[in-house]
Design an enzyme around this catalytic site. Structure first.
Site, PDB file in Angstrom:
ATOM      1  N   ASP A   1      46.277  39.645  34.249  1.00  0.00           N
ATOM      2  CA  ASP A   1      46.883  40.787  33.574  1.00  0.00           C
ATOM      3  C   ASP A   1      46.912  40.635  32.067  1.00  0.00           C
ATOM      4  O   ASP A   1      46.998  41.619  31.353  1.00  0.00           O
ATOM      5  CB  ASP A   1      48.312  41.013  34.087  1.00  0.00           C
ATOM      6  CG  ASP A   1      49.176  39.764  33.968  1.00  0.00           C
ATOM      7  OD1 ASP A   1      48.704  38.763  33.396  1.00  0.00           O
ATOM      8  OD2 ASP A   1      50.317  39.789  34.453  1.00  0.00           O
TER       9      ASP A   1
ATOM     10  N   ASP B   1      43.540  36.142  30.461  1.00  0.00           N
ATOM     11  CA  ASP B   1      42.774  36.193  31.706  1.00  0.00           C
ATOM     12  C   ASP B   1      41.422  36.873  31.534  1.00  0.00           C
ATOM     13  O   ASP B   1      40.560  36.757  32.408  1.00  0.00           O
ATOM     14  CB  ASP B   1      43.565  36.953  32.780  1.00  0.00           C
ATOM     15  CG  ASP B   1      44.891  36.276  33.110  1.00  0.00           C
ATOM     16  OD1 ASP B   1      44.910  35.042  33.178  1.00  0.00           O
ATOM     17  OD2 ASP B   1      45.890  36.986  33.285  1.00  0.00           O
TER      18      ASP B   1
ATOM     19  N   ASP C   1      46.593  35.030  39.878  1.00  0.00           N
ATOM     20  CA  ASP C   1      47.791  34.755  39.091  1.00  0.00           C
ATOM     21  C   ASP C   1      48.991  34.816  40.038  1.00  0.00           C
ATOM     22  O   ASP C   1      48.923  35.412  41.115  1.00  0.00           O
ATOM     23  CB  ASP C   1      47.924  35.804  37.988  1.00  0.00           C
ATOM     24  CG  ASP C   1      49.068  35.505  37.036  1.00  0.00           C
ATOM     25  OD1 ASP C   1      49.421  34.326  36.893  1.00  0.00           O
ATOM     26  OD2 ASP C   1      49.618  36.466  36.471  1.00  0.00           O
TER      27      ASP C   1
END
Length: 901
Positions: free
Chosen positions: A640, A644, A338
């Site tokens: 997070d 995800d 990310d």
């Protein structure tokens, strides 16, 4: 529940953002006054409760028994059963105890039962305020049905997927689903085109949180049909995959099992035909052979070495939740990360100031008000005169601002308010403007409908109206611009060209303007801004890359690990950040919308070719991980948010953020970063490679001992001699001595070139050609040495107990010296590192105490059938071990080319 109704309704609900409010209400057969009670009850029967489906987990006792499902454990259990039949209860208890201990260690270190699905279910709120029959009432969240009208307030957690029908400055935090770091302003109008989740501005998603404002929404999906429900289903459908090491250990175990069966069958036939041995004595010998050939201590040793790696990584701020992850880290070939907060600071920072006369660069990468402002042509800090254009611009963004810059008790700088306003406040603080007396007269707060904020201030003796907001909006309000030469006509072409230029760097733009306040003005209105505003300049800001992430990505690339950025941001922003970070192919990006249209083969190629993936959805991340795995990549995935979690669970190494990560993500992950820093991943990879190297050294250390024990028994059977080692002595060697010495290798430091070599191929077995040679070479040498010693001792009339004790000590001493051989694969083992490895000296001392106990303590002599040794036999066994050490050291340079290939 009517599954047909649900499946037919799902596409319609997904398209509700393209319909206006009236069309959505009509589709759901409801109105702004809500459902009546009877209709709500019927719909509840049709759609079911607004809860996420649950999957029944295995009970603890069944998970414990699963650890006995191993071919090598079957050998031990069969040996224990035969010992019981023969009435050898002590031997049976020892063998059975070893099997149970192995299972207990495996059960304890096993990851906790699937808590991730439970964590998702805990994200749902317990109650919701709804309108039914025109009246407000509070109902359990589980009772919500499609068509219900839900009242939304600041701080609420959205109870189901809703279509917004009324919004009053409604802002929602959706990072858990979309990955977007900023709050989303919601609206009621219909949207056109196919849009990703993050752009569906008229929808509210279950589990997200209202940060400000309020409104109403109509329920369009509940339970498993919500976006959260889809993620829950994805999580439940993911099958656990075994790590490369566990797969290899399974193959090794099966190979040893087959070899044991073949040897036992051959020796049984040989002994019956040519040695005429009693069946009871032959059975005892074959049991000894089976126990000798099984490296029963290996599973426990691997678990403990992995645990030591876990502790080392914890000190480096990486918490490992599942033990096999430690060695998988060393095999990782791709890290999908990310962007926000992991590769970047997650702190918006102004990097450029554009005025009518000049462009300034701003240094500093965090909320700490430290950093210089300098022009493009000169790196020296600019001098800001009190009445200059730059000073007026900085004063404007400082006062037309609702955020505050504060320093917490830990000494960290933080902002209160929005990240954009906070970045402007930090910029003003960096400039340290001269102190002037100010007084706020009136204010127009920021609103997404008009996209600006305005304040009326008395600054010194001057009354001013200050404006900040979106550049395109302020362009329409301003007819003039301020320059160093005074006020001049507004030059739209100049500002648009500069914005385009700096937008390519991934900068977000915020403009500022001002105008003199009318004399006697008290209340500020929108009409006051329509004439006379003077444009001051534009701030270009971004969430800057972490400096340590840039270094870590360089380390990963050097180690043969590709880094891919998967983000919810726009492609231009993602590519710009990717270039700053040094990500391989940062000149091109592909969006989630493009990925959705690809078949499996095309997606697999795109996953391999692109390194920047923008505007992605949870399904996109999940499919990308799968696509990379079909290319035989060992994939690490960071995240997070709830969005995800499926990708993290599917990945070979799921990496969750410990600071901003949700509990769902942490439970789905294999590793949690306590500092949310990509650099920690690079450190964990290095540690993972070190652990794997030491595991391989450990396996190469243990296997020759088992081979030597087995060969000793085979030679004895073939020669018709005394069985040199009983099963309990063999178990003592494998569990007490081999296990003890193995930990010395666990503390070996990593090689200097550990991050300059490519990831190992997980398809290559740990027992490669050279490993098989080394095991055969050393095992045969130890066995022949022990057999020669036995042949020398037997004619001298010594007791069977003394001979077995001497052979035990010989094998243990040979093991100790061979452990020193295994420290270094390609060079001489007696280096300075030996003195630095305290672990080796600790386990050597423990081993000495254990050997003294089994040889000299009476109750140990009775239990294991040993006898006290005179000192000269210690010297003999030490000499034999030292000679074997020198032989192995001489073998290393002769086989170096083989190892390299």
């Amino acid at each position: 529940m009517n599954n047909d109704m649900l499946s037919n309704d799902k596409p319609a609900a997904n398209n509700d953002y393209q319909r206006n409010v009236e069309q959505v209400l009509a589709r759901l057969e409801t109105s702004a006054t809500g459902l009546d009670s009877q209709d709500a009850v019927k719909r509840l029967q049709t759609y079911g409760e607004n809860t996420l489906p649950q999957k029944q987990g295995k009970p603890a006792w069944l998970r414990f028994l699963a650890h006995f499902n191993d071919v090598l454990i079957y050998v031990l259990l069969a040996a224990a059963l035969l010992k019981a039949v023969m009435g050898h209860w002590v031997d049976m208890s020892v063998i059975l105890g070893v099997a149970v201990i192995n299972a207990l260690i495996g059960h304890i270190q096993e990851s906790n039962a699937e808590k991730s699905l439970k964590s998702i279910r805990n994200m749902l709120s317990s109650e919701a305020l709804v309108i039914r029959q025109g009246k407000h009432e509070t109902v359990p969240t589980t009772a919500l049905v499609p068509g219900d009208i839900v009242v939304i307030r600041a701080g609420d957690r959205i109870p189901a997927d809703l279509r917004v029908i009324e919004a009053h400055n409604l802002c929602v935090e959706e990072a858990i689903l979309t990955g977007e770091s900023t709050v989303v302003q919601k609206e009621t109008g219909a949207l056109s085109g196919e849009l990703p989740l993050g752009d569906r501005l008229n929808l509210l998603f279950s589990g997200t949180t209202v940060s400000s404002g309020g409104g109403k929404g109509v329920v369009i999906a509940t339970g498993g049909d919500t976006e959260l429900g889809h993620i829950n289903q994805m999580m439940a459908d993911i099958e656990k995959h075994r790590t490369p090491l566990l797969v290899q250990m399974d193959k090794l175990g099966k190979a040893i099992f087959i070899l044991i069966l073949v040897m036992m069958a051959a020796l049984f036939v040989f002994s019956i035909l040519f040695r005429d041995m009693p069946v009871s004595e032959l059975t005892l010998s074959l049991i000894s052979l089976a126990v000798a050939s099984v490296p029963e201590g290996l599973p426990a040793i691997i678990s403990i070495i992995l645990s030591l790696g876990v502790q080392a990584m914890a000190r480096q701020r990486a918490i490992i939740r599942k033990l096999p992850t430690v060695e998988t880290l060393g095999a990782m070939t791709v890290i999908c990360s990310d962007k926000t907060g992991t590769l970047t600071m997650n702190e918006m920072t102004v990097k450029a100031i554009i005025t009518a006369d000049a462009v300034y660069r701003v240094e500093g990468d965090s909320y700490e008000p430290v950093g210089t402002i300098h022009s493009l042509e000169d790196s020296r800090p600019v001098s800001i005169a009190a009445d200059s254009l730059l000073a007026r611009y900085l004063r404007t963004i400082d006062l037309c601002n609702d955020s505050q810059l504060i320093k917490d008790d830990s000494g960290f700088w933080k902002i209160t308010g929005g990240p954009t306003e906070g970045a402007l406040k930090v910029l003003a603080a960096k400039a340290t403007l001269p102190t002037v007396e100010t007084e706020l007269r009136s204010k127009i707060p920021f609103d997404s409908q008009y996209k600006y904020m305005a304040t009326h201030y008395r600054i010194g003796s001057e009354e001013q109206i200050l404006i900040t907001g979106a550049p395109d909006v302020l362009f329409r309000l301003c007819q003039q611009q301020l320059t160093d030469r005074g006020v001049q006509p507004f030059d739209l072409r100049y500002w648009e060209s500069k914005m385009a230029e700096y937008a390519r760097e991934g900068l977000r733009m915020v403009a500022a303007a001002w105008k003199p306040a009318a004399e006697g003005q008290e209340v500020l209105t929108h009409q006051d801004l329509e004439q006379g505003a003077i444009f001051l300049g534009i701030a270009g800001m971004m969430d800057p890359p972490r400096p340590e992430a840039i270094t870590a990505i360089g380390d990963c690339l050097q180690a043969g690990i590709r880094v891919k950025m998967i983000t919810g941001d726009h492609p231009e922003t993602a590519m710009s950040i990717g270039k700053m970070l040094g990500i391989g192919n940062a000149d091109n990006a592909i969006t989630g919308r493009e990925l959705e249209k690809m078949d499996a083969e095309t997606l697999s190629a795109a996953a391999q070719n692109y390194d920047i993936f923008a505007r992605t959805s949870p399904e996109d991340k999940f499919r990308l991980v799968q696509a990379l795995q079909t290319r035989k990549e060992i994939v690490g995935m960071t995240g997070d948010g709830v969005n995800d979690a499926p990708a993290l669970k599917q990945a070979d190494v799921g990496i969750a953020m410990g600071i901003k990560g949700t509990e769902v993500t942490k439970e789905a992950a294999d590793m949690v970063l306590t500092d949310d820093n990509f650099a920690t991943i690079a450190s964990a990879v290095k540690e993972g490679r070190r652990v794997y190297d030491n595991l391989k050294k450990t396996i190469l250390f243990i296997m020759p001992t088992n081979l030597a024990q087995g060969l000793l028994i085979i030679i004895a059977l073939l020669a018709g001699n005394l069985i040199p080692l009983t099963p309990v002595l063999i178990l003592w060697m494998n569990m007490a001595t081999s296990a003890t010495l193995s930990f010395g290798l666990a503390f070996e430091s990593g090689e200097k070139t550990i991050m300059k070599r490519p990831p190992r191929d997980p398809r290559l077995h740990v027992m490669d050609g050279f490993a098989i040679w080394r095991v055969a070479f050393v095992g045969t040498m130890i066995a022949l040495s022990a057999f020669a010693l036995e042949a020398w001792l037997q004619p001298q009339g010594h007791s069977a107990e003394l001979i077995r004790t001497v052979l035990l000590q010989t094998l243990v001493t040979a093991q100790w010296f061979y452990m020193l051989n295994c420290r270094v694969s390609n060079g001489f083992s007696l280096t300075k590192g030996l003195l630095a490895n305290r672990g080796i000296w600790i386990v050597s001392a423990v081993l000495l105490v254990l050997q003294l106990a089994i040889i000299y303590l009476p109750f140990m002599q009775m239990l294991f059938g040993t006898e006290a040794l005179p000192f000269r036999y210690w010297l003999i066994t030490f000499a034999i071990g030292f000679v074997m050490f020198l032989i192995v050291e001489a073998e290393k340079p002769l086989t170096r080319r083989w190892r390299s290939s």
